[in-house]
Design a protein around this motif. Structure first.
Motif, PDB file in Angstrom:
ATOM      1  N   GLU A 389       1.082  -1.427   0.296  1.00 38.42           N
ATOM      2  CA  GLU A 389       0.306   0.250  -0.262  1.00 38.42           C
ATOM      3  C   GLU A 389       0.909   1.397   0.211  1.00 38.42           C
ATOM      4  O   GLU A 389       0.939   2.118  -0.666  1.00 38.42           O
ATOM      5  N   ALA A 390       2.088   1.104   0.809  1.00 30.07           N
ATOM      6  CA  ALA A 390       3.319   2.389   0.817  1.00 30.07           C
ATOM      7  C   ALA A 390       3.295   2.560  -0.508  1.00 30.07           C
ATOM      8  O   ALA A 390       3.275   3.623  -0.865  1.00 30.07           O
ATOM      9  N   ALA A 391       3.496   1.157  -1.140  1.00 32.09           N
ATOM     10  CA  ALA A 391       4.756   1.798  -2.763  1.00 32.09           C
ATOM     11  C   ALA A 391       3.615   2.253  -3.894  1.00 32.09           C
ATOM     12  O   ALA A 391       3.773   3.427  -4.488  1.00 32.09           O
ATOM     13  N   THR A 392       2.172   1.818  -3.112  1.00 35.73           N
ATOM     14  CA  THR A 392       1.105   2.276  -4.822  1.00 35.73           C
ATOM     15  C   THR A 392       0.940   3.762  -3.542  1.00 35.73           C
ATOM     16  O   THR A 392       0.541   4.545  -4.555  1.00 35.73           O
ATOM     17  N   ALA A 393       1.189   4.364  -2.941  1.00 31.26           N
ATOM     18  CA  ALA A 393       0.443   6.139  -2.498  1.00 31.26           C
ATOM     19  C   ALA A 393       1.541   6.446  -2.767  1.00 31.26           C
ATOM     20  O   ALA A 393       1.706   7.326  -3.523  1.00 31.26           O
ATOM     21  N   ALA A 394       2.954   6.449  -2.881  1.00 28.13           N
ATOM     22  CA  ALA A 394       4.050   6.668  -3.018  1.00 28.13           C
ATOM     23  C   ALA A 394       4.017   6.909  -4.687  1.00 28.13           C
ATOM     24  O   ALA A 394       4.693   8.275  -5.269  1.00 28.13           O
ATOM     25  N   PHE A 395       3.545   5.747  -5.536  1.00 26.95           N
ATOM     26  CA  PHE A 395       3.419   5.344  -6.243  1.00 26.95           C
ATOM     27  C   PHE A 395       2.849   6.842  -7.378  1.00 26.95           C
ATOM     28  O   PHE A 395       2.846   7.674  -7.896  1.00 26.95           O
ATOM     29  N   ARG A 404       0.506  17.491 -12.167  1.00 25.64           N
ATOM     30  CA  ARG A 404       0.622  19.045 -12.013  1.00 25.64           C
ATOM     31  C   ARG A 404       1.622  20.134 -11.524  1.00 25.64           C
ATOM     32  O   ARG A 404       1.228  21.409 -12.257  1.00 25.64           O
ATOM     33  N   VAL A 405       2.895  19.764 -12.039  1.00 28.45           N
ATOM     34  CA  VAL A 405       3.397  20.964 -12.420  1.00 28.45           C
ATOM     35  C   VAL A 405       3.581  20.610 -13.869  1.00 28.45           C
ATOM     36  O   VAL A 405       4.561  21.685 -14.713  1.00 28.45           O
ATOM     37  N   GLY A 406       2.770  20.240 -14.517  1.00 26.73           N
ATOM     38  CA  GLY A 406       2.950  20.125 -16.138  1.00 26.73           C
ATOM     39  C   GLY A 406       4.135  19.024 -17.059  1.00 26.73           C
ATOM     40  O   GLY A 406       4.844  19.406 -18.007  1.00 26.73           O
ATOM     41  N   GLY A 407       4.110  18.039 -16.231  1.00 26.28           N
ATOM     42  CA  GLY A 407       4.539  16.664 -16.508  1.00 26.28           C
ATOM     43  C   GLY A 407       4.204  16.170 -17.306  1.00 26.28           C
ATOM     44  O   GLY A 407       2.835  15.979 -17.262  1.00 26.28           O
ATOM     45  N   SER A 408       4.583  14.869 -17.283  1.00 28.39           N
ATOM     46  CA  SER A 408       4.250  13.803 -18.205  1.00 28.39           C
ATOM     47  C   SER A 408       4.196  12.256 -17.579  1.00 28.39           C
ATOM     48  O   SER A 408       5.188  12.154 -16.530  1.00 28.39           O
ATOM     49  N   VAL A 409       3.269  11.752 -16.993  1.00 26.10           N
ATOM     50  CA  VAL A 409       3.589   9.993 -15.508  1.00 26.10           C
ATOM     51  C   VAL A 409       4.403   8.842 -16.640  1.00 26.10           C
ATOM     52  O   VAL A 409       4.716   8.091 -15.861  1.00 26.10           O
ATOM     53  N   LEU A 422      -3.496   6.660 -14.684  1.00 20.79           N
ATOM     54  CA  LEU A 422      -2.444   8.661 -14.527  1.00 20.79           C
ATOM     55  C   LEU A 422      -3.211   8.902 -16.056  1.00 20.79           C
ATOM     56  O   LEU A 422      -2.676  10.511 -15.664  1.00 20.79           O
ATOM     57  N   PHE A 423      -2.710   8.127 -17.013  1.00 21.13           N
ATOM     58  CA  PHE A 423      -2.609   8.752 -18.275  1.00 21.13           C
ATOM     59  C   PHE A 423      -3.711   9.912 -18.739  1.00 21.13           C
ATOM     60  O   PHE A 423      -3.639  10.311 -18.785  1.00 21.13           O
ATOM     61  N   GLN A 426      -4.067  12.567 -16.576  1.00 24.54           N
ATOM     62  CA  GLN A 426      -3.069  13.739 -17.158  1.00 24.54           C
ATOM     63  C   GLN A 426      -3.091  14.312 -18.548  1.00 24.54           C
ATOM     64  O   GLN A 426      -3.337  16.046 -18.726  1.00 24.54           O
ATOM     65  N   LEU A 427      -3.852  13.299 -19.666  1.00 23.67           N
ATOM     66  CA  LEU A 427      -4.667  14.326 -20.452  1.00 23.67           C
ATOM     67  C   LEU A 427      -5.913  15.491 -20.103  1.00 23.67           C
ATOM     68  O   LEU A 427      -5.744  16.229 -20.703  1.00 23.67           O
ATOM     69  N   GLU A 428      -6.140  14.987 -19.239  1.00 24.24           N
ATOM     70  CA  GLU A 428      -7.448  16.068 -18.676  1.00 24.24           C
ATOM     71  C   GLU A 428      -7.272  17.094 -17.965  1.00 24.24           C
ATOM     72  O   GLU A 428      -7.435  17.939 -18.093  1.00 24.24           O
ATOM     73  N   ALA A 429      -6.360  16.836 -17.058  1.00 24.38           N
ATOM     74  CA  ALA A 429      -5.801  17.903 -16.277  1.00 24.38           C
ATOM     75  C   ALA A 429      -5.303  19.231 -17.337  1.00 24.38           C
ATOM     76  O   ALA A 429      -4.639  20.243 -17.275  1.00 24.38           O
ATOM     77  N   HIS A 430      -4.757  18.408 -18.715  1.00 26.81           N
ATOM     78  CA  HIS A 430      -3.572  19.777 -19.543  1.00 26.81           C
ATOM     79  C   HIS A 430      -4.953  20.144 -20.605  1.00 26.81           C
ATOM     80  O   HIS A 430      -3.889  19.867 -21.914  1.00 26.81           O
ATOM     81  N   GLY A 431      -6.218  19.690 -20.276  1.00 25.79           N
ATOM     82  CA  GLY A 431      -6.896  20.515 -21.541  1.00 25.79           C
ATOM     83  C   GLY A 431      -6.850  19.283 -22.485  1.00 25.79           C
ATOM     84  O   GLY A 431      -7.051  19.228 -23.628  1.00 25.79           O
TER      85      GLY A 431
END
Ligand SMILES: Cc1cc2nc3c(=O)[nH]c(=O)nc-3n(C[C@H](O)[C@H](O)[C@H](O)COP(=O)(O)OP(=O)(O)OC[C@H]3O[C@@H](n4cnc5c(N)ncnc54)[C@H](O)[C@@H]3O)c2cc1C
Length: 461
Positions: A389-395, A404-409, A422-423, A426-431
């Motif tokens: 669980e900890a690994a998944t949360a960190a991931f 958040r910072v405009g990067g890619s997953v 996550l993909f 990303q698309l949704e967050a970046h329009g």
């Protein structure tokens, strides 16, 4: 049709296409195809080893008729679940192992998809050429797999990734039709760029049976490899920013933390000095003074050029073997592959440290720092639910930070089944929400029955 009926008699039909010996349903070779190198699992219905385009086409037609999932296998070195699936016909492409033509005037190579990248590199070197993209797995991964994952690598900081180097392809489409895409030309504006669409399509649009790749003459200037050490991760990140500001273009710029180097030293009997943060850097000789000044300003603890070519090669191997060495350090590993804008690299490295401390997990870090594509390797205990669980949360946190910072997953490993949600995020967050709808339509146009490596990537997002 039920699954049982779809699969009934399938092996005997495959044997008619490729011969008995090339249809495998058990044993070591079959087992090899149940896992990728990050331990994502899926048991094939059958593994088949064709050697010609006609055979691949016939196999795909059979899969299409019976509506059985089918996917190509290169070396199985991918890390996202892209190459495994329960109940699929797995088409192992490693018998497509020939380099067909090296063209010294038009600067391209025609190659079959099962050729290992390092073998291609050696053949090109003998003729004074090279193919720039060099994933750290180049000692085992195939041309086809590298194209399908849109692989990056160490030299990409100067030369870009696979998508910049593929001129043309021959592919078997999901209905079994064979077509050429692109031309072996430096310029070609005839039609939509379907070559680029295939690069990074993770085997979901068709099976590549031949590729034409751009090549370059070996560099004329001398390139020096060096290790540069820093007291902590963020300072190394700041030094990379400094190199950019000084307009220094390295040929290779990799980050390794203390734990990674220690792991490689232990697993492969190397003896590289273990500093908190190390940059492995290749520089063309004229840019060495400017780079050295940047490292000095950023308080480098040491700058050590490789003594000779043998040592330069050893240092490269330390980086190339990092993932395999880290994998031995724990029963579970989540290798991360986010990209952040390079001006956020130092902050990102600081963030990874915080995440590790918050979740009480070990996260050694290694990777293509010059591209902002550093891989945190989240280590955990597979048998311990809390550790998982900890690994998944960190991931998740690391991926959400990148978004958040405009990067890619994902910078190079791809989406597979690992990063579907996550993909989409990303698309949704970046329009780009609408672009996902278009991608799904494209998949349907190529593969209306949804047989080609289904249930992941665009399909699942
Ligand atoms: C030690 C290590 C280091 C790595 N370093 C890097 C790195 O630096 N950069 C990087 O980008 N990746 C890296 N990877 C990930 C991986 O090696 C690459 O993605 C590699 O390009 C995959 O090649 P493969 O031949 O093993 O493909 P596979 O894993 O066999 O397949 C990957 C995908 O390609 C598809 N595919 C394979 N062949 C074909 C074909 N002929 N036609 C259509 N689709 C096909 C498969 O269906 C699957 O979806 C690393 C992995 C390891 C284990």
């Amino acid at each position: 049709m039920t699954t049982h009926r779809r699969l009934a008699g399938l092996p005997s039909e495959l044997k008619k296409i490729v011969g008995k010996a090339q249809v495998i349903q058990e044993g070591e070779f079959f087992e090899e195809h149940r896992k990728d190198m990050a331990d994502y699992e899926g048991t094939p219905a059958v593994v088949v080893r064709p050697q010609s385009e006609e055979q691949v086409s016939a196999i795909v037609q059979l899969a299409n008729r019976r509506e059985v999932p089918i996917l190509a296998w290169g070396a199985g070195s991918s890390l996202t679940g892209a190459v495994v699936r329960d109940g699929a016909i797995v088409v192992d492409m490693r018998r497509f192992d020939r380099i067909l033509k090296i063209d010294p005037v038009n600067w391209y190579v025609d190659v079959q998809p099962g050729v290992v990248l390092d073998d291609l590199g050696n053949a090109l070197k003998a003729q004074g050429f090279f193919f720039p993209p060099d994933p750290a797995s180049s000692f085992l991964c195939t041309v086809g797999g590298a194209i399908a994952t849109g692989a990056g690598g160490m030299r990409c900081v100067r030369y870009g990734t696979m998508k910049d180097w593929v001129l043309a392809l021959r592919v078997v489409l999901p209905n079994g039709e064979v077509t050429s895409l692109g031309e072996p030309l430096p310029k070609n504006r005839a039609g939509y760029d379907l070559v680029r669409l295939f690069v990074g399509s993770e085997g979901t649009l068709g099976i590549i049976t031949q590729a034409t790749l751009k090549i370059l003459p070996l560099p004329g200037v001398r390139i020096r490899r060096m290790l540069v050490q820093f007291a902590d991760w963020p300072t190394a990140g700041e030094a990379i920013k400094g190199l950019r500001k000084a307009r220094v273009v390295p040929d290779l710029l990799e980050f390794l933390d203390r734990e990674t180097i220690a792991a490689v030293n232990r697993s492969f009997d190397f003896h590289v000095e273990e500093a908190e943060a190390t940059l492995l850097v290749d520089l063309e000789e004229p840019s060495i003074p400017a780079a050295t000044e940047v490292f000095r300003v950023h308080h480098a603890l040491g700058i050590r050029p490789a003594a000779d070519e043998a040592e330069a090669d050893r240092l490269y191997q330390v980086r190339a073997r990092a993932y395999l060495a880290l994998k031995e350090r724990a029963s579970g590993i989540q290798i991360e592959d986010v990209v952040v804008p390079i001006d956020r690299l130092a902050e990102y490295l600081r963030f990874v440290k915080e995440v590790a401390a918050r979740h009480h997990v070990q996260i050694p870090v290694v990777g293509h720092a010059g591209d902002g594509n550093v891989h945190p390797a989240i280590l955990y205990d597979k048998a311990d639910a809390k550790s998982r669980e900890a690994a998944t949360a960190a991931f998740e946190e690391i991926c959400r930070y990148a978004i958040r910072v405009g990067g890619s997953v994902t910078g190079e490993h791809g989406v597979g089944s690992q990063k579907v949600a996550l993909f989409r995020a990303q698309l949704e967050a970046h329009g780009g929400g609408e672009s996902l709808r278009l991608m799904k339509e494209i998949k349907r146009v190529f593969d209306p029955k949804g047989i080609m490596n289904p249930g992941k990537y665009v399909d699942a997002a």
